[in-house]
Design a protein around this motif. Structure first.
Motif, PDB file in Angstrom:
ATOM      1  N   SER A 144     -17.280 -61.058   7.773  1.00 13.63           N
ATOM      2  CA  SER A 144     -18.057 -62.300   7.848  1.00 13.63           C
ATOM      3  C   SER A 144     -19.480 -62.054   7.361  1.00 13.63           C
ATOM      4  N   LEU A 145     -19.915 -62.860   6.409  1.00 11.78           N
ATOM      5  CA  LEU A 145     -21.288 -62.793   5.913  1.00 11.78           C
ATOM      6  C   LEU A 145     -22.163 -63.670   6.796  1.00 11.78           C
ATOM      7  N   LYS A 146     -23.111 -63.050   7.503  1.00 12.77           N
ATOM      8  CA  LYS A 146     -23.992 -63.804   8.398  1.00 12.77           C
ATOM      9  C   LYS A 146     -25.311 -64.153   7.712  1.00 12.77           C
ATOM     10  N   GLU A 147     -25.758 -63.283   6.795  1.00 13.14           N
ATOM     11  CA  GLU A 147     -26.956 -63.524   6.004  1.00 13.14           C
ATOM     12  C   GLU A 147     -26.638 -63.077   4.587  1.00 13.14           C
ATOM     13  N   ASN A 148     -27.605 -63.209   3.683  1.00 14.50           N
ATOM     14  CA  ASN A 148     -27.353 -62.766   2.307  1.00 14.50           C
ATOM     15  C   ASN A 148     -26.998 -61.287   2.250  1.00 14.50           C
ATOM     16  N   ILE A 149     -27.575 -60.509   3.174  1.00 13.41           N
ATOM     17  CA  ILE A 149     -27.209 -59.098   3.336  1.00 13.41           C
ATOM     18  C   ILE A 149     -26.817 -58.897   4.791  1.00 13.41           C
ATOM     19  N   THR A 150     -25.573 -58.543   5.033  1.00 12.89           N
ATOM     20  CA  THR A 150     -25.084 -58.342   6.392  1.00 12.89           C
ATOM     21  C   THR A 150     -24.650 -56.900   6.560  1.00 12.89           C
ATOM     22  N   GLU A 151     -25.261 -56.194   7.507  1.00 11.77           N
ATOM     23  CA  GLU A 151     -24.863 -54.806   7.754  1.00 11.77           C
ATOM     24  C   GLU A 151     -23.566 -54.785   8.562  1.00 11.77           C
ATOM     25  N   ILE A 152     -22.640 -53.976   8.098  1.00  7.30           N
ATOM     26  CA  ILE A 152     -21.321 -53.858   8.720  1.00  7.30           C
ATOM     27  C   ILE A 152     -21.242 -52.535   9.461  1.00  7.30           C
ATOM     28  N   SER A 153     -20.909 -52.586  10.732  1.00  6.28           N
ATOM     29  CA  SER A 153     -20.803 -51.361  11.534  1.00  6.28           C
ATOM     30  C   SER A 153     -19.399 -50.778  11.445  1.00  6.28           C
ATOM     31  N   ALA A 154     -19.286 -49.529  11.873  1.00  3.19           N
ATOM     32  CA  ALA A 154     -17.962 -48.908  11.936  1.00  3.19           C
ATOM     33  C   ALA A 154     -17.056 -49.697  12.877  1.00  3.19           C
ATOM     34  N   GLU A 155     -17.637 -50.214  13.953  1.00  6.12           N
ATOM     35  CA  GLU A 155     -16.856 -51.007  14.908  1.00  6.12           C
ATOM     36  C   GLU A 155     -16.332 -52.286  14.261  1.00  6.12           C
ATOM     37  N   ASP A 156     -17.146 -52.900  13.411  1.00  4.43           N
ATOM     38  CA  ASP A 156     -16.700 -54.097  12.687  1.00  4.43           C
ATOM     39  C   ASP A 156     -15.476 -53.781  11.830  1.00  4.43           C
ATOM     40  N   LEU A 157     -15.525 -52.632  11.149  1.00  4.51           N
ATOM     41  CA  LEU A 157     -14.401 -52.246  10.293  1.00  4.51           C
ATOM     42  C   LEU A 157     -13.148 -51.974  11.112  1.00  4.51           C
ATOM     43  N   ILE A 158     -13.325 -51.233  12.202  1.00  2.39           N
ATOM     44  CA  ILE A 158     -12.190 -50.847  13.027  1.00  2.39           C
ATOM     45  C   ILE A 158     -11.495 -52.064  13.633  1.00  2.39           C
ATOM     46  N   ALA A 159     -12.261 -53.127  13.872  1.00  2.00           N
ATOM     47  CA  ALA A 159     -11.707 -54.330  14.506  1.00  2.00           C
ATOM     48  C   ALA A 159     -10.853 -55.171  13.558  1.00  2.00           C
ATOM     49  N   LEU A 160     -10.920 -54.902  12.265  1.00  2.00           N
ATOM     50  CA  LEU A 160     -10.189 -55.721  11.297  1.00  2.00           C
ATOM     51  C   LEU A 160      -8.685 -55.455  11.362  1.00  2.00           C
ATOM     52  N   GLN A 161      -7.912 -56.515  11.247  1.00  2.00           N
ATOM     53  CA  GLN A 161      -6.456 -56.402  11.123  1.00  2.00           C
ATOM     54  C   GLN A 161      -6.133 -56.316   9.632  1.00  2.00           C
ATOM     55  N   LEU A 162      -5.614 -55.172   9.195  1.00  2.00           N
ATOM     56  CA  LEU A 162      -5.471 -54.906   7.767  1.00  2.00           C
ATOM     57  C   LEU A 162      -4.057 -54.493   7.395  1.00  2.00           C
ATOM     58  N   SER A 163      -3.724 -54.691   6.125  1.00  2.00           N
ATOM     59  CA  SER A 163      -2.476 -54.182   5.568  1.00  2.00           C
ATOM     60  C   SER A 163      -2.588 -52.664   5.416  1.00  2.00           C
ATOM     61  N   GLU A 164      -1.515 -52.023   4.991  1.00  2.00           N
ATOM     62  CA  GLU A 164      -1.556 -50.573   4.818  1.00  2.00           C
ATOM     63  C   GLU A 164      -2.606 -50.171   3.780  1.00  2.00           C
ATOM     64  N   LYS A 165      -2.693 -50.919   2.684  1.00  2.00           N
ATOM     65  CA  LYS A 165      -3.699 -50.597   1.658  1.00  2.00           C
ATOM     66  C   LYS A 165      -5.108 -50.876   2.158  1.00  2.00           C
ATOM     67  N   GLY A 166      -5.247 -51.904   2.985  1.00  2.00           N
ATOM     68  CA  GLY A 166      -6.542 -52.178   3.588  1.00  2.00           C
ATOM     69  C   GLY A 166      -6.959 -51.065   4.541  1.00  2.00           C
ATOM     70  N   LYS A 167      -5.983 -50.508   5.273  1.00  2.00           N
ATOM     71  CA  LYS A 167      -6.278 -49.403   6.195  1.00  2.00           C
ATOM     72  C   LYS A 167      -6.726 -48.157   5.433  1.00  2.00           C
ATOM     73  N   ILE A 168      -6.120 -47.924   4.269  1.00  2.00           N
ATOM     74  CA  ILE A 168      -6.521 -46.784   3.439  1.00  2.00           C
ATOM     75  C   ILE A 168      -7.985 -46.948   2.999  1.00  2.00           C
ATOM     76  N   ALA A 169      -8.323 -48.146   2.559  1.00  2.00           N
ATOM     77  CA  ALA A 169      -9.699 -48.412   2.133  1.00  2.00           C
ATOM     78  C   ALA A 169     -10.666 -48.240   3.296  1.00  2.00           C
ATOM     79  N   ARG A 170     -10.288 -48.743   4.465  1.00  2.00           N
ATOM     80  CA  ARG A 170     -11.158 -48.610   5.646  1.00  2.00           C
ATOM     81  C   ARG A 170     -11.403 -47.150   5.991  1.00  2.00           C
ATOM     82  N   GLU A 171     -10.368 -46.336   5.949  1.00  2.00           N
ATOM     83  CA  GLU A 171     -10.530 -44.928   6.307  1.00  2.00           C
ATOM     84  C   GLU A 171     -11.438 -44.206   5.305  1.00  2.00           C
ATOM     85  N   ILE A 172     -11.356 -44.579   4.040  1.00  2.00           N
ATOM     86  CA  ILE A 172     -12.252 -43.992   3.034  1.00  2.00           C
ATOM     87  C   ILE A 172     -13.705 -44.302   3.377  1.00  2.00           C
ATOM     88  N   ILE A 173     -13.986 -45.565   3.712  1.00  2.00           N
ATOM     89  CA  ILE A 173     -15.359 -45.960   4.047  1.00  2.00           C
ATOM     90  C   ILE A 173     -15.826 -45.240   5.308  1.00  2.00           C
TER      91      ILE A 173
END
Length: 232
Positions: free
Chosen positions: A50-79
């Protein structure tokens, strides 16, 4: 997704994080690229954040909370791994979901926003790290292909008209307003796009720096597309 880079006078290409952080800048070389071909669906991550401002800082917790496909999970783990590597190294990485940066249009003859080619400055010895996972990627250019805007006679004349002080104070005025950090490309300059997925380390202007700082800029964003950028 990936762009091929080769070693040059300006760029050193490496294949590990250790080489990225432990290779010394020297000579004209002021940019180091950890070249990677990343798997994973980074677009899915951008779509679910979710974009809250023009620049939104994303925390590790924000990423971990996402429900993702297998390819999305791979991308998350890389980040998450990139964040861990940089944090363990002693850096302070920030993951940004980005619509746009603030623009500086106060003067028509010089800009001090990040869309202008510029260098970073720090009072302490540090480097700039960045990686674009999704969206438009940043550009760098060789120092030999650019000139400080404050050294261009017609720009310098206009800056002196802005300065309300003595000639002795003029150089301080330029630094205080960040005018000295910005560059104009030569007509034959060829910027290099940093591509997606590669983790870059760029030289910063600081008191102990042994090389010229890396001239770079933020890209103009693609229409209707956010960027996902790691930077520190």
């Amino acid at each position: 997704m990936s762009q091929k880079f080769s070693n040059s006078d300006q760029i050193r290409v490496v294949s590990t994080f250790s080489d990225l952080v432990h290779t010394n800048f020297k000579g004209e070389m002021n940019a180091i690229c950890w070249h990677r071909n990343l798997n994973g669906d980074f677009k899915e991550i951008v779509a679910k954040l979710s974009l809250k401002e023009n620049i939104t800082e994303i925390s590790a917790e924000d990423l971990i909370a996402l429900q993702l496909s297998e390819k999305g999970k791979i991308a998350r783990e890389i980040i998450l791994n990139d964040l861990r590597l940089l944090t363990d190294f002693g850096a302070s990485p920030s993951l940004n979901l980005l619509k746009c940066y603030e623009r500086d249009d106060e003067f028509d003859f010089i800009s001090t926003d990040v869309y202008s080619f510029h260098v970073d400055r720090s009072p302490i010895a540090t480097d700039t790290f960045l990686c674009t996972y999704y969206g438009a990627a940043s550009d760098i250019v060789s120092n030999s292909q650019a000139e400080q805007k404050i050294l261009i006679p017609e720009i310098r004349v206009k800056l002196k008209k802005l300065h309300d002080g003595s000639d002795e104070e003029f150089e301080d005025f330029l630094k205080e307003n960040y005018f000295d950090l910005h560059y104009q490309l030569h007509e034959n300059a060829v910027p290099i796009n940093l591509g997606l997925g590669h983790l870059w380390r760029l030289a910063v202007d600081h008191p102990k720096q042994q090389v010229l700082p890396c001239v770079h800029r933020a890209p103009r964003e693609n229409e209707g597309e956010y960027r996902l950028l790691l930077i520190c």
